[in-house]
Design an enzyme around this catalytic site. Structure first.
Site, short mmCIF file in Angstrom:
data_model
loop_
_atom_site.label_atom_id
_atom_site.label_comp_id
_atom_site.label_asym_id
_atom_site.label_seq_id
_atom_site.Cartn_x
_atom_site.Cartn_y
_atom_site.Cartn_z
N MET A 154 -2.61 31.79 64.94
CA MET A 154 -3.77 31.21 64.28
C MET A 154 -3.82 29.71 64.50
O MET A 154 -2.80 29.03 64.45
CB MET A 154 -3.76 31.51 62.78
CG MET A 154 -3.87 32.97 62.42
SD MET A 154 -4.18 33.23 60.65
CE MET A 154 -2.67 32.56 59.94
N CYS A 173 -6.79 27.90 63.11
CA CYS A 173 -7.73 27.36 62.15
C CYS A 173 -8.07 28.45 61.13
O CYS A 173 -7.65 29.61 61.27
CB CYS A 173 -9.02 26.88 62.84
SG CYS A 173 -9.88 28.16 63.76
N CYS A 223 -9.62 31.62 62.44
CA CYS A 223 -8.69 32.62 62.97
C CYS A 223 -8.25 33.57 61.85
O CYS A 223 -8.12 34.78 62.05
CB CYS A 223 -7.47 31.95 63.58
SG CYS A 223 -7.82 31.00 65.07
N TYR A 238 -3.72 37.83 68.30
CA TYR A 238 -2.78 37.32 67.30
C TYR A 238 -1.60 38.29 67.22
O TYR A 238 -1.59 39.34 67.85
CB TYR A 238 -3.46 37.18 65.94
CG TYR A 238 -4.74 36.36 66.01
CD1 TYR A 238 -4.71 34.98 65.95
CD2 TYR A 238 -5.98 37.00 66.16
CE1 TYR A 238 -5.87 34.23 66.03
CE2 TYR A 238 -7.15 36.26 66.25
CZ TYR A 238 -7.09 34.88 66.18
OH TYR A 238 -8.24 34.14 66.26
N CYS A 282 2.21 22.28 72.14
CA CYS A 282 1.94 22.48 73.56
C CYS A 282 1.45 23.88 73.89
O CYS A 282 0.38 24.07 74.44
CB CYS A 282 3.17 22.14 74.38
SG CYS A 282 2.90 22.31 76.16
N CYS A 286 -1.25 21.74 75.52
CA CYS A 286 -1.20 21.80 76.98
C CYS A 286 -1.73 23.11 77.55
O CYS A 286 -2.59 23.12 78.44
CB CYS A 286 0.23 21.60 77.47
SG CYS A 286 1.15 20.33 76.63
N CYS A 338 -4.42 11.30 113.68
CA CYS A 338 -4.35 12.11 112.47
C CYS A 338 -2.96 12.22 111.87
O CYS A 338 -2.77 12.03 110.68
CB CYS A 338 -4.89 13.51 112.74
SG CYS A 338 -6.69 13.59 112.67
N CYS A 339 -1.98 12.59 112.68
CA CYS A 339 -0.64 12.83 112.11
C CYS A 339 0.39 11.89 112.73
O CYS A 339 1.54 12.26 112.92
CB CYS A 339 -0.23 14.29 112.31
SG CYS A 339 -0.41 14.88 114.00
#
Length: 552
Positions: free
Chosen positions: A11, A13, A16, A64, A126, A131, A549-550
């Site tokens: 949950m 809030c 929820c 949940y 997180c 995140c 280029c390389c």
């Protein structure tokens, strides 16, 4: 009829809690359901022949998870039911996020007896409300937006159809999966670790008072105490704001609908990440910043350039502005300034975070905090009180999950071993997950000068990077700061798509004290975005526009 009590994970809030209640009540054998978000608890009255597993399966499908409420509100993580020896050093950890878990794992490895206390949901910010769900939201919005702006001839652009509700449920499912895999399951395997569900505070410098979720109490005697209680979104003191149903990042990450117009207070990483995501999902977005630019604690050019790209996507900005009053009426927010009023059907407050320390009774042990309530720690994660340590967002250290986890591991070693280890923050990469991404490590040019260093800089625009040209996406640049006399790299700032995937290479170069000539002479795979570091390093000594280029 019988009653079943349980804890609820996942949950974010009060909404929820109502969702869990509604899901339970869909079963005709459930007579009543009462769920509290603040306590993380619930109770149902059911017919005798219904099992707890039936309730658990129904709620799990909604994103949940339920666990039966044990009488002692405590469980030993060891699957063997092993009772730890009292002779082992006892570490009490308050909190169960990334820093707390890192400490519990290492303390268990070192043979300590550990008690882990959490008042809410395992995993901390997180994985639950930070995140993980934010990066899913950002990626979902990317896939909605990308078909409209793809740059290739021969591919038609079309507006993709999507369901707000299904996107939200997918975020919830992945959060639940990761919390189960990375926290709940790991907790069950840790020897010598006891988990208590309840609210903890200090009684003195060696005693922790726990109010368990079943309303009972315990007093735990500790050899060492670790505080890892994290932080929560804060809101400014604007007249009328507290009386409105404004969003914090938590509500924004789990909304079932995309608003027509979202007003954002704040110009930091949360504001720009979530603001861009909702714009790409179809909302009008206005960002209000009280300073002169977004990302004001970073290199000014980063904020200014990112603002340009966000404006190209239709995001509006209002700078040097502070609301005088906020009202909510007829499902509309009205944000009033001296000379104008903005209206929107969602208001995201992204103005910072507050450490969760006010209910810990830190004064009983004499633990020192900053003016904002953050616990002051040193590089060994020690507070000013011997035997009490702290990690993560509740401290004065940078508010990153990888800092919290690294701090937890080091704190456990310092609590239990004779040789101390230190948290070295001198090379700390940071990423803001907008598109293009902002990624930085080390010193900016101005910071280097303030440290007394003589430096020179180079900026490489992405139209000089073969991978960006092949992608037909040359937004952004790479900037390097190097010591003038030695060429030693001291800082890198990146604004680029997937810049976060590049910055760790720069961090490793800083850690190894490499020079720009060292970096320019390294092998870098072609075509990759990380090759931009090689090219920028080479630009200190030659005109990279004149290279093939390389060319090495």
């Amino acid at each position: 009829m019988k009653k079943i009590s349980f804890t609820v994970q996942g949950m974010t809030c009060d909404h929820c809690a109502r969702m869990v209640e509604q899901t339970l009540l869909q079963n005709p054998k459930v007579m009543s359901a009462d769920v509290s978000y603040s306590e993380g608890l619930g109770e149902v009255a059911v017919e005798e022949d219904i099992s707890f597993s039936q309730l658990k399966m129904a709620v799990r499908k909604a994103g949940y998870d339920l666990s039966p409420l044990e009488k002692e509100s405590a469980r030993t993580a060891s699957p063997t039911g092993y009772e730890p020896q009292e002779s082992k050093r006892h570490v009490v950890i308050i909190g169960a996020g990334s820093g707390a878990f890192a400490a519990a794992i290492r303390a268990s490895d070192l043979g300590a007896r550990v008690t882990l206390i959490e008042r809410g949901t395992l995993g901390g910010t997180c994985v639950n409300v930070g995140c993980v769900p934010s990066k899913i939201l950002i990626r979902q919005a990317y896939h909605v937006h990308q078909p409209l702006v793809q740059p290739f001839d021969g591919i038609s652009s079309a507006i993709p159809a999507f369901s707000d509700l299904l996107l939200k449920k997918q975020r919830e499912r992945r959060v639940l999966e990761l919390r189960e895999e990375k926290y709940t399951q790991i907790l069950r395997t840790l020897p010598n670790v006891t988990f208590l569900e309840g609210t903890a505070s200090l009684e003195n410098d060696r005693t922790v008072h726990v109010r368990l979720n079943d309303k009972s109490e315990r007093f735990l005697s500790a050899d060492r105490i670790l505080i890892a209680t994290g932080a929560r979104p804060s809101a400014p003191n604007i007249p009328g704001l507290s009386a409105t149903p404004f969003w914090t990042s938590t509500e924004a990450l789990f909304s079932e609908t995309v608003p027509r117009h979202m007003i954002v207070l704040g110009g930091g990483f949360v504001a720009v990440e979530i603001g861009q995501a909702y714009r790409r999902l179809g909302a009008e977005v206005t960002i209000i910043e009280r300073n002169a630019q977004i990302l004001n604690r970073m290199e000014p050019d980063l904020g200014k350039a990112l603002q340009t790209y966000l404006e190209e996507e239709g995001i509006k900005f209002l700078f040097n502005a502070e609301p005088r009053k906020i009202e909510y009426h007829n499902r509309l927010f009205r944000v009033a300034f001296d000379d104008l009023t903005l209206e929107g059907d969602a208001l995201l407050v992204a103005t910072g975070r507050t450490p969760n320390t006010e209910n810990l009774a830190l004064e009983k042990a004499g633990v020192r905090t900053s003016a904002e309530g953050a616990i002051v720690v040193n590089e060994k994660l020690e507070t000013n009180v011997q035997g009490i340590y702290a990690v993560g967002d509740c401290t004065t250290f940078p508010k990153f999950v990888y800092v919290a986890a690294a701090s937890g591991t080091r704190a456990a070693i310092n609590m239990l071993e004779s040789e101390s280890v230190f948290l070295d923050l001198s090379v700390l990469p940071e990423v803001i997950f907008t598109d293009p991404q902002v990624a930085v490590v080390g010193l900016t040019e101005s910071a280097a000068l303030s440290h007394g260093l003589q430096v020179e800089t180079r900026i490489l625009s992405l139209d000089q990077v073969p991978r960006a040209l092949a992608n037909f996406d040359t937004r952004g640049w790479v900037k390097m700061v190097a010591e003038k006399t030695t060429g030693r790299l001291v800082g890198v700032q990146i604004l680029a798509p997937e810049g976060g995937e590049v910055i760790q290479t720069a961090a490793m170069a800083l850690q190894a004290k490499r020079t720009v000539r060292d970096i320019g002479d390294q092998f870098f795979p072609y075509l990759t975005m990380v090759e931009s570091l090689k090219l920028c390093a080479q630009s200190f000594h030659r005109d990279v526009k004149q290279l093939s280029c390389c060319a090495g």
